[in-house]
Design a protein around this motif. Sequence first.
Motif, PDB file in Angstrom:
ATOM      1  N   THR A  43       0.800  -1.213   0.000  1.00 43.40           N
ATOM      2  CA  THR A  43       0.000   0.000   0.000  1.00 43.40           C
ATOM      3  C   THR A  43       0.831   1.260   0.000  1.00 43.40           C
ATOM      4  O   THR A  43       0.540   2.204  -0.711  1.00 43.40           O
ATOM      5  N   THR A 307     -17.054  14.961  -3.450  1.00 44.22           N
ATOM      6  CA  THR A 307     -16.315  13.701  -3.263  1.00 44.22           C
ATOM      7  C   THR A 307     -17.231  12.533  -3.638  1.00 44.22           C
ATOM      8  O   THR A 307     -17.331  11.554  -2.905  1.00 44.22           O
ATOM      9  N   GLN A 311     -15.550  11.640  -8.832  1.00 45.21           N
ATOM     10  CA  GLN A 311     -14.210  11.591  -8.238  1.00 45.21           C
ATOM     11  C   GLN A 311     -13.762  10.150  -8.008  1.00 45.21           C
ATOM     12  O   GLN A 311     -12.626   9.776  -8.332  1.00 45.21           O
ATOM     13  N   LEU A 312     -14.653   9.339  -7.450  1.00 47.45           N
ATOM     14  CA  LEU A 312     -14.305   7.951  -7.170  1.00 47.45           C
ATOM     15  C   LEU A 312     -14.067   7.169  -8.456  1.00 47.45           C
ATOM     16  O   LEU A 312     -13.153   6.343  -8.545  1.00 47.45           O
ATOM     17  N   CYS A 315     -10.601   8.142  -9.829  1.00 42.62           N
ATOM     18  CA  CYS A 315      -9.518   7.628  -8.982  1.00 42.62           C
ATOM     19  C   CYS A 315      -9.380   6.116  -9.095  1.00 42.62           C
ATOM     20  O   CYS A 315      -8.271   5.576  -8.969  1.00 42.62           O
ATOM     21  N   GLN A 316     -10.484   5.428  -9.322  1.00 40.04           N
ATOM     22  CA  GLN A 316     -10.436   3.975  -9.420  1.00 40.04           C
ATOM     23  C   GLN A 316      -9.977   3.498 -10.791  1.00 40.04           C
ATOM     24  O   GLN A 316      -9.369   2.435 -10.919  1.00 40.04           O
ATOM     25  N   SER A 319      -4.754   5.757 -12.685  1.00 40.32           N
ATOM     26  CA  SER A 319      -3.768   5.793 -11.608  1.00 40.32           C
ATOM     27  C   SER A 319      -3.241   7.219 -11.469  1.00 40.32           C
ATOM     28  O   SER A 319      -2.396   7.664 -12.247  1.00 40.32           O
ATOM     29  N   MET A 343     -10.350  12.284   1.361  1.00 37.21           N
ATOM     30  CA  MET A 343     -10.692  11.353   0.287  1.00 37.21           C
ATOM     31  C   MET A 343      -9.432  10.863  -0.425  1.00 37.21           C
ATOM     32  O   MET A 343      -9.264   9.653  -0.653  1.00 37.21           O
ATOM     33  N   PHE A 344      -8.534  11.780  -0.763  1.00 31.67           N
ATOM     34  CA  PHE A 344      -7.316  11.382  -1.465  1.00 31.67           C
ATOM     35  C   PHE A 344      -6.403  10.562  -0.557  1.00 31.67           C
ATOM     36  O   PHE A 344      -5.730   9.634  -1.021  1.00 31.67           O
ATOM     37  N   ASN A 346      -7.467   8.485   1.716  1.00 30.61           N
ATOM     38  CA  ASN A 346      -8.067   7.149   1.753  1.00 30.61           C
ATOM     39  C   ASN A 346      -7.827   6.382   0.460  1.00 30.61           C
ATOM     40  O   ASN A 346      -7.767   5.142   0.462  1.00 30.61           O
ATOM     41  N   LEU A 347      -7.712   7.104  -0.654  1.00 26.82           N
ATOM     42  CA  LEU A 347      -7.464   6.470  -1.946  1.00 26.82           C
ATOM     43  C   LEU A 347      -5.969   6.334  -2.226  1.00 26.82           C
ATOM     44  O   LEU A 347      -5.579   5.901  -3.307  1.00 26.82           O
ATOM     45  N   ASN A 348      -5.142   6.728  -1.254  1.00 28.16           N
ATOM     46  CA  ASN A 348      -3.689   6.627  -1.360  1.00 28.16           C
ATOM     47  C   ASN A 348      -3.128   7.454  -2.517  1.00 28.16           C
ATOM     48  O   ASN A 348      -2.204   7.043  -3.218  1.00 28.16           O
TER      49      ASN A 348
END
Length: 539
Positions: A43, A307, A311-312, A315-316, A319, A343-344, A346-348
């Motif tokens: 991670t 968010t 956005q999701l 991000c998914q 990359s 949010m960012f 949590n999404l790394n």
Amino acid sequence: GQSAMAALARGAFRVGNAAGAIPAASRHLRSPSSLIICRSVQTFSSKATQFSVGKKASHRVNTRRSTLLPSDSRKFSGGSAGKETEVLTQLANIIDPDLGQDIVSLGFVKNLQISGGTVSFDLELTTPACPVKEDFKRDGEMYVKKLPWVTEVKLTLTAQQKGSGSLAGANKSQGCPGLKQVKRIIAVSSCKGGVGKSTVAVNLAYSIAKLGGKVGIFDADIFGPSLPTMTSVEDPKVGLSKDNDAMLAPLEFEGVKLMSYGYTAQAMKSQASVMRGPKVASTVHQLLAFTDWGELDYLILDFPPGTGDIQLTICQEASIDGTVIVTTPQLLSFVDVVRGIEMFFNLNVPVVGLVENMSYFDCGCGQRHFPFGEGHKEQLEREYGTPNGFQLPIHNDISRGSDGGVPMVMMEPSESNTVIQKTYADLAAAVVQEVSKQSTLKEPVPIVEYDDKSDKVIIRPGSGEPIEWTPRKLRERCTCAGCTSCSGDRPDGKPAPVIPAEVWPTSIQAKGRYAIEIRWNDGHGSIFPYKLLQKMNHE
């Protein structure tokens, strides 16, 4: 009885996986006796940068002579091995200001050839938009020419191609064929409408292009696309790619590729975009993934506010290498921007820049005024460890350029806009450097643990001595908005929460690559950037 319950609640437990904390009921059964958040190779380690903050680093020269040769030095051809070693030893005096290593150890020196007194080689940089590339070239020529037998130096600057060096495995998404040749993706986000995010995104993109990068802009706002207004494209109509009729052809303005829902037929007819969430996300995906972007060094994503689904989805599916957060001085903007940062985290996705827009204006009387207050840029930098913070003023050239279809950084420099153009140039340089640092360095984030036997929170950096804090001392240093602001008072004027007589962590979790969140036994949560923990230890 209360002491016994407190001791039980503080009992031995360990947390170290990416899934989160162990349920409280089972914590006292765990051994050894500590609460730990560990380095997660999958991670955090792949792109993590330890304590990486700050403005544009100045180019510097190594004061120690290094004789390290790259592992592939045996591939260098021409001349004697002794002369090659001399050249590489000279070049090892040059330090990359962002990566902190010499350019020989980093493998930047390629195709070294020696013919008599002529030395030729390539310097392969992490990005063609490297802000200090001319410094590298100047110093490379200077150091090699110091060798008494050298009569001529031929140095060529190149940049890493996708799939080589630090970009290996950088396939952005199997479901996004249009992104196959895009090297890096940078999001510009605010989570609050009306803060000038699109203006920042467009001017940032053109500033990076000025550094030498191939750049594209994707306007991800379906309900309020801004790109068609901010760029004066001659024929603003989406068509099919000449190379692939299954893909859309991006538009172009001043050498930067563009795509926006505002260029589609429905939007050009001034029809309102009335869609439900799933259709919005699907439309964004089609425009992003099936635009024939071609070869790009940077794709700037202009995120819509919020968010949610868009956005999701982005991000998914793509990359994202980093995000630039845009805010304004008001507390309302600060509150929403925190949600975006979370949010960012949590999404790394690492935060690589922070812009406080409309921060101030300079009056003709010679004074600087802050109509919305001093703002919360420093609060965000301190609380979340966000690097590369910049302030942009209220200025009529910015709105005039945006409304007129010419980004402000592309306007003719004048006495009034030179400072702003310089700020955008510095922002672009800092973002490019931070993204390169994130993708090149492999340092793990520190281990942070709580040992209930010694009642100490222990920070173990990737290198160096451990740092120890008592829970109370660490809790007292909490700088969250609920405890204190830059002035020492809470922003809402309410008193800071009272710290209980006995305080200890109940969970410690990573917040992206820059910080940890500690939840305390009274329910309070504190976020500590790794940089802040290191800094506090030296105070």
